[in-house]
Design a protein around this motif. Sequence first.
Motif, PDB file in Angstrom:
ATOM      1  N   GLN A 162       4.379  -3.075  -1.143  1.00  0.00           N
ATOM      2  CA  GLN A 162       4.957  -3.721  -2.445  1.00  0.00           C
ATOM      3  C   GLN A 162       4.194  -2.686  -3.709  1.00  0.00           C
ATOM      4  O   GLN A 162       4.991  -2.266  -4.706  1.00  0.00           O
ATOM      5  CB  GLN A 162       4.173  -5.065  -2.602  1.00  0.00           C
ATOM      6  CG  GLN A 162       4.856  -5.721  -3.818  1.00  0.00           C
ATOM      7  CD  GLN A 162       4.258  -7.233  -4.138  1.00  0.00           C
ATOM      8  OE1 GLN A 162       3.133  -7.452  -3.055  1.00  0.00           O
ATOM      9  NE2 GLN A 162       4.755  -7.962  -5.105  1.00  0.00           N
ATOM     10  N   ARG A 163       3.108  -2.370  -3.405  1.00  0.00           N
ATOM     11  CA  ARG A 163       2.535  -1.427  -4.496  1.00  0.00           C
ATOM     12  C   ARG A 163       3.194  -0.274  -4.420  1.00  0.00           C
ATOM     13  O   ARG A 163       3.422   0.492  -5.597  1.00  0.00           O
ATOM     14  CB  ARG A 163       0.910  -1.160  -4.078  1.00  0.00           C
ATOM     15  CG  ARG A 163      -0.044  -0.517  -5.260  1.00  0.00           C
ATOM     16  CD  ARG A 163      -1.196  -0.264  -4.701  1.00  0.00           C
ATOM     17  NE  ARG A 163      -1.296   1.024  -3.680  1.00  0.00           N
ATOM     18  CZ  ARG A 163      -1.301   1.931  -4.174  1.00  0.00           C
ATOM     19  NH1 ARG A 163      -1.201   2.653  -5.304  1.00  0.00           N
ATOM     20  NH2 ARG A 163      -1.291   3.032  -3.045  1.00  0.00           N
ATOM     21  N   SER A 196       6.743  -0.336  -5.898  1.00  0.00           N
ATOM     22  CA  SER A 196       6.529  -0.634  -7.555  1.00  0.00           C
ATOM     23  C   SER A 196       6.071   0.502  -8.124  1.00  0.00           C
ATOM     24  O   SER A 196       6.789   0.869  -9.354  1.00  0.00           O
ATOM     25  CB  SER A 196       5.520  -1.759  -7.699  1.00  0.00           C
ATOM     26  OG  SER A 196       5.803  -3.013  -7.007  1.00  0.00           O
ATOM     27  N   GLU A 197       5.196   1.245  -7.688  1.00  0.00           N
ATOM     28  CA  GLU A 197       4.940   2.452  -8.234  1.00  0.00           C
ATOM     29  C   GLU A 197       5.753   3.666  -8.284  1.00  0.00           C
ATOM     30  O   GLU A 197       6.087   4.207  -9.331  1.00  0.00           O
ATOM     31  CB  GLU A 197       3.757   3.138  -7.441  1.00  0.00           C
ATOM     32  CG  GLU A 197       3.066   4.219  -7.871  1.00  0.00           C
ATOM     33  CD  GLU A 197       1.675   4.598  -7.295  1.00  0.00           C
ATOM     34  OE1 GLU A 197       2.083   5.496  -6.033  1.00  0.00           O
ATOM     35  OE2 GLU A 197       0.590   4.170  -7.301  1.00  0.00           O
ATOM     36  N   GLU A 217       8.364   2.117 -10.740  1.00  0.00           N
ATOM     37  CA  GLU A 217       7.735   1.852 -12.289  1.00  0.00           C
ATOM     38  C   GLU A 217       8.210   0.641 -12.669  1.00  0.00           C
ATOM     39  O   GLU A 217       8.452   0.518 -13.838  1.00  0.00           O
ATOM     40  CB  GLU A 217       8.181   3.093 -13.226  1.00  0.00           C
ATOM     41  CG  GLU A 217       7.678   4.456 -12.569  1.00  0.00           C
ATOM     42  CD  GLU A 217       7.903   5.508 -13.782  1.00  0.00           C
ATOM     43  OE1 GLU A 217       8.695   5.298 -14.761  1.00  0.00           O
ATOM     44  OE2 GLU A 217       7.024   6.575 -13.773  1.00  0.00           O
ATOM     45  N   SER A 218       8.323  -0.297 -11.632  1.00  0.00           N
ATOM     46  CA  SER A 218       8.623  -1.677 -12.001  1.00  0.00           C
ATOM     47  C   SER A 218       8.065  -2.576 -10.759  1.00  0.00           C
ATOM     48  O   SER A 218       8.044  -2.068  -9.898  1.00  0.00           O
ATOM     49  CB  SER A 218      10.061  -1.963 -12.240  1.00  0.00           C
ATOM     50  OG  SER A 218      10.749  -1.744 -11.102  1.00  0.00           O
ATOM     51  N   GLU A 219       7.642  -3.852 -11.268  1.00  0.00           N
ATOM     52  CA  GLU A 219       7.188  -4.583 -10.198  1.00  0.00           C
ATOM     53  C   GLU A 219       8.017  -5.244  -9.075  1.00  0.00           C
ATOM     54  O   GLU A 219       9.145  -5.788  -9.709  1.00  0.00           O
ATOM     55  CB  GLU A 219       6.512  -6.042 -10.946  1.00  0.00           C
ATOM     56  CG  GLU A 219       5.926  -6.811  -9.826  1.00  0.00           C
ATOM     57  CD  GLU A 219       5.193  -8.157 -10.609  1.00  0.00           C
ATOM     58  OE1 GLU A 219       4.329  -8.679  -9.700  1.00  0.00           O
ATOM     59  OE2 GLU A 219       5.003  -8.211 -11.617  1.00  0.00           O
ATOM     60  N   VAL A 236       9.032  -7.655  -6.301  1.00  0.00           N
ATOM     61  CA  VAL A 236       8.583  -8.761  -5.564  1.00  0.00           C
ATOM     62  C   VAL A 236       9.496  -9.215  -4.217  1.00  0.00           C
ATOM     63  O   VAL A 236       8.966  -9.517  -3.446  1.00  0.00           O
ATOM     64  CB  VAL A 236       8.743 -10.133  -6.728  1.00  0.00           C
ATOM     65  CG1 VAL A 236       8.392 -11.391  -5.879  1.00  0.00           C
ATOM     66  CG2 VAL A 236       7.910  -9.957  -7.612  1.00  0.00           C
ATOM     67  N   ASP A 293      14.965  -6.054  -4.994  1.00  0.00           N
ATOM     68  CA  ASP A 293      14.603  -5.377  -6.033  1.00  0.00           C
ATOM     69  C   ASP A 293      14.368  -3.701  -5.960  1.00  0.00           C
ATOM     70  O   ASP A 293      14.426  -2.966  -7.105  1.00  0.00           O
ATOM     71  CB  ASP A 293      13.222  -5.771  -6.864  1.00  0.00           C
ATOM     72  CG  ASP A 293      13.540  -7.164  -6.889  1.00  0.00           C
ATOM     73  OD1 ASP A 293      14.596  -7.820  -7.309  1.00  0.00           O
ATOM     74  OD2 ASP A 293      12.141  -7.959  -6.944  1.00  0.00           O
TER      75      ASP A 293
END
Length: 251
Positions: free
Chosen positions: A214-215, A218-219, A222-224, A226, A230
Amino acid sequence: MNFVSDNQLYQFLKEPQIKLLDSGSQGQCYHDRSNNRVYKIFNGFFDVEDKIDYNSEDILKFSKVLNSTYIWASDVITVNNEVVGYVTPYIRGVNLCRINPLNIDMVKLIYDLENVYKDNVTISKNGIVAYDVMYNILYGKKGINIIDTDDYNFNYFGRSYEEILKINNRNINYAFKVFLVDNYFDEFVNRFYELREMYNDLDLESTIFILELQRKLSEYLESEIVCLKDALQLKNKKKIREKDLKIRRLL
């Protein structure tokens, strides 16, 4: 539950409140909607060539080990006092291999998996060794459950608690890592040495891997992230050959 004849059990299974759920290598499962119980009838009842002798003590041997993940038999089904099946609670959930991993909320999954690891401690302390877990995992709003536990056994080989816990955790680690990644995000995972090593390490809890996946997603975007949907743009570009797949999905 005791029936006086094969015909009485056949007639019982035809009652309107009882619905066939699934058939497998060991038997057929029926849902009784009147009491939310499941009846698993062994194949030997339907075909004498598949008949295996069962006893109630063996089928009910785990029933006193309380936990919220593993679903044990609560009663046996007999015909003329001969064991032909058993009863379990009905669990609302979908088999993991029938769930699209893109729709999974990874935050909730991590929470639900923590409960499974706690229950692994409980069953391992009781000397229970899980078996054939991958295709017997149900996932739903109330969390993760594991069914078809009748092939499990107590520790017949003198393993330590730590050894049993390692086996039981490995079942979960493998199942959920593969569920999220196989034929979906292999290419992304393989870009990063540490992430790849975590994915392949059967002794690393799947929750730790999911957090890192997940990290990284997201990294990178450049967006979270979940849900994996996504990060759809990072999904595999090439399909993996069927013979190389780690999980047989039934989507």
